[in-house]
Design an enzyme around this catalytic site. Structure first.
Site, PDB file in Angstrom:
ATOM      1  N   SER A 211       1.061  -1.260  -0.346  1.00 30.25           N
ATOM      2  CA  SER A 211       0.101  -0.199   0.077  1.00 30.25           C
ATOM      3  C   SER A 211       1.024   1.148  -0.206  1.00 30.25           C
ATOM      4  O   SER A 211       1.520   0.937  -0.599  1.00 30.25           O
ATOM      5  CB  SER A 211      -1.181  -0.139   1.313  1.00 30.25           C
ATOM      6  OG  SER A 211      -1.836   0.716   0.541  1.00 30.25           O
ATOM      7  N   ASP A 327      -9.303  -6.028  -5.687  1.00 36.12           N
ATOM      8  CA  ASP A 327      -8.917  -4.659  -4.545  1.00 36.12           C
ATOM      9  C   ASP A 327      -9.692  -3.454  -5.218  1.00 36.12           C
ATOM     10  O   ASP A 327      -8.979  -2.706  -5.939  1.00 36.12           O
ATOM     11  CB  ASP A 327      -7.116  -4.066  -5.161  1.00 36.12           C
ATOM     12  CG  ASP A 327      -6.549  -3.198  -3.851  1.00 36.12           C
ATOM     13  OD1 ASP A 327      -7.470  -2.619  -3.096  1.00 36.12           O
ATOM     14  OD2 ASP A 327      -5.172  -3.381  -3.489  1.00 36.12           O
ATOM     15  N   HIS A 358      -6.688  -6.656  -1.080  1.00 34.44           N
ATOM     16  CA  HIS A 358      -5.703  -5.200  -0.947  1.00 34.44           C
ATOM     17  C   HIS A 358      -4.531  -5.895  -0.214  1.00 34.44           C
ATOM     18  O   HIS A 358      -4.734  -6.617   0.694  1.00 34.44           O
ATOM     19  CB  HIS A 358      -5.848  -3.897  -0.675  1.00 34.44           C
ATOM     20  CG  HIS A 358      -5.035  -3.493   0.271  1.00 34.44           C
ATOM     21  ND1 HIS A 358      -4.894  -2.557  -1.299  1.00 34.44           N
ATOM     22  CD2 HIS A 358      -5.020  -2.281   0.566  1.00 34.44           C
ATOM     23  CE1 HIS A 358      -3.476  -1.586  -0.852  1.00 34.44           C
ATOM     24  NE2 HIS A 358      -3.845  -1.187   0.204  1.00 34.44           N
TER      25      HIS A 358
END
Length: 613
Positions: A211, A327, A358
């Site tokens: 991320s 995601d 994710h």
């Protein structure tokens, strides 16, 4: 006799200690193997320091220093062993702000109108010196790497201010890599002059993270810094515009309705309270506030400066990207666009996709080989062979299927046209159908996208489906929608889903089990994402845009559905219901990427003679 046994014992013990102290990395099947002498955490040397950067973002007139921690085997001290570094940097290590009510932007208002102002919560910093984070160390230190972490500017004990994608977030990790190579200075304290040298480092660095932590390796790589040999970004945000906007539309990331750059700024700003006022005034309350433009959603210089695709020219690091096709927070187009550009630049590239949400790294063996190749220089051929590794629908994430590239080189665009069969419904056909007329939907955010896809009929969406598939159909790549529409108001949301029907009603099924891909757009941006103009009711506008990339095998017995609606309750602004969108069916079509092309599509529906619709 006892004397001889004692001598043997002493010699054996001495040999054991010496062997341990002189332990070095070793390799098998192209991978760095666990070294027993490196496994014991109590033997690791853990220290922290501050690396001086080239910028001042807290306004104190001095270069900001980044807080760094180091974890290394004791052999790097005892025996002078030099090792490469696995590096992770993050704005999250020291804690984040609470997600309180009002901290996110109000989304319940008309498009083009301002919402309520946001509350600015403070972060209570957590964590103690010398440890910033324990991520990566148990994986890589036993395999002969040094692991370091750093807190991003304005977070934790790092000086400066966050900018959420600004230049300092690229230059900060660059400074750390420069320090590892003797080109920048490190100090034992944030304000002192006692230097720390990285005498235990070979200078070769690999970065990874997930991320925001996956964004920073790419940010560092775009500086072209010498020594950063390889990166493995996992679900990285590669464009803040793509994260918070879609084709001119103000659109939130999935699960964070109302988030924007200023919200994220507050969320991560865990640095010293005494220095916060300067950053808040310069960045959040000026640059960010005036740049994000939640009124039009247009792409501008602010967004261009936070798009890493624009900064890739200096990049030299070998790139191995990882992303999930489901995601809907950081969507898979983020990795796709960077992967394609890096390949065009001739960089070593690979991409790993899975079917979940994710996060989700590649298998450890693949990551190990990537770092072993570029940090230790072991010739294991990881850069050769298939470029794309995709986890098929029912497989485990550690069992990806290799493909020559992504999208699948055998995928060809197949154009499907809309044919009306009843009000707000119809079929998708290969043949272009003339004089199909127009269909109108009424916006109402109270109806979620997944509920609209399951309703037998609804005035709040249009739904067009293929015949039932008689064979599995493999889609790989980008679907492109061309649409001609009219809005009853000067501004409207446009949301598009491609779904697999009938909807999976198994109690364990997730909403995304039936979603093939999605897309959003602002019809006001029909010309370009940099220029919007109010829509004139009664006038039809034509626009074209790509949906989010995907690779999915649609099973026999399903139908592919194209659903067109307006406000998406989990992603868009949510204006008062009632806006009407009228779609000209003759001017609307969708291209889908079918492995095997038109023949494969025809075979999947067993076309005989004239198309049945």
């Amino acid at each position: 006799m006892k004397r001889y046994l004692l001598i043997i014992f002493v010699l054996a013990f001495t040999f054991s200690v010496t062997a341990q102290e002189k332990a070095e990395p070793w390799f098998k099947d192209g991978e760095a193997q666990i070294v027993p002498a490196f496994e014991n955490p109590s033997d690791w040397i853990r220290t922290d320091l501050w690396v001086e950067t080239t910028f001042d973002t807290d306004g104190d007139g001095k270069p900001d220093r980044m807080h760094v921690d180091v974890t290394r085997p004791k052999q790097t001290e005892i025996n002078g062993l030099k090792l490469p570094v696995v590096y992770e940097s993050s704005p999250y290590f020291a804690g984040v702000a609470p997600e309180t009510e009002g901290a996110f932007h109000d989304v319940y208002h008309e498009l083009g109108a301002p919402g309520k102002g946001i509350v600015h919560p403070s972060v209570t910093r957590r964590g103690e010196r010398p440890i910033i984070s324990n991520t990566q160390i148990h994986t890589w230190v036993p395999r002969g790497y040094i692991v370091i972490h750093s807190s991003s500017p304005g977070t934790g004990l790092s000086q400066g201010s966050p900018t959420v994608g600004g230049d300092n977030e690229s230059l900060a990790p660059k400074a750390v890599i420069d320090w590892l190579n003797g080109r920048a200075k490190g100090y034992t304290t944030p304000d002192g002059n006692k230097e720390v040298k990285a005498y235990w480092a070979t200078g070769k660095v690999g970065m990874t993270g997930t991320s925001y932590n996956g964004t920073i390796p790419l940010a560092a790589a775009t500086t072209g810094v010498e020594g950063l040999e390889a990166i493995i970004p996992i679900a990285p945000n590669t464009s803040y515009y793509n994260y918070y906007r879609s084709n001119g539309l103000v659109r939130s990331p999935g699960g964070y309705l109302g988030e924007d750059v200023d919200v994220l700024y507050d969320f991560i700003h865990s640095g010293a309270e005494s220095k916060r006022a300067y950053g808040d005034s310069i960045y959040r309350d000026d640059e960010i506030k005036n740049g994000i433009d939640r009124i039009t959603g247009d792409y501008n210089d602010f967004w261009a400066g936070r798009d890493y695709l624009n900064d890739m020219k200096p990049m030299k690091a070998a790139l191995f990207m990882s992303h999930g096709f489901n995601d809907w927070n950081v969507m898979p187009d983020h990795s796709y666009r960077i992967y394609k550009k890096a390949a065009e630049m001739g960089l070593p590239v690979k991409i790993y996709y899975h079917q979940k949400g994710h996060g989700g790294p590649p298998p450890l063996s693949m990551m190990n080989k990537w770092f072993t190749k570029y940090l230790f220089g072991i010739d294991n051929d990881i850069e050769k062979g298939p470029k794309a590794w995709i986890v098929r629908e029912n497989d485990a994430n550690n069992n990806p299927t290799p493909y020559a590239d992504y999208p699948n080189p055998d995928a060809k665009k197949v154009e499907l046209h809309l044919k009306s069969t009843s009000k707000n419904e119809g079929v998708l056909t290969l043949e272009k159908n003339k004089k199909q007329g127009k269909q109108t939907l009424v916006d109402d955010y109270h109806f979620s996208g997944d509920s609209l896809a399951q309703l037998a009929t609804s005035k709040h969406r249009l739904l067009f489906v293929t015949p039932v598939l008689k064979e599995d159909l493999h889609l790989s790549g980008l679907s492109t929608l061309k649409i001609k529409l009219d809005s009853s108001k000067p501004a409207a949301n446009l949301s598009v889903w491609m779904v697999s029907l009938p909807w999976n009603k198994h109690p364990d099924a997730k909403i995304t089990d039936n979603i093939i891909t999605r897309g959003w757009a602002d019809p006001q941006n029909y010309k370009s994402i940099t220029e919007s103009e109010p829509l004139k009711p009664g006038k039809f506008y034509e626009m074209s845009f790509d949906l989010i990339p995907d690779d999915q095998v649609i099973p026999a017995g399903q139908q592919i559905g194209l659903m067109i609606f307006s406000s998406d309750s989990k992603f868009t602004l949510l204006p008062k219901p009632g806006t009407e969108l009228t779609v000209d069916l003759d001017g609307t079509s969708i291209e889908i990427p079918v492995v095997g092309g038109k023949k494969a599509f025809e075979k999947s529906i067993k076309k005989i003679g004239i198309f049945p619709y």
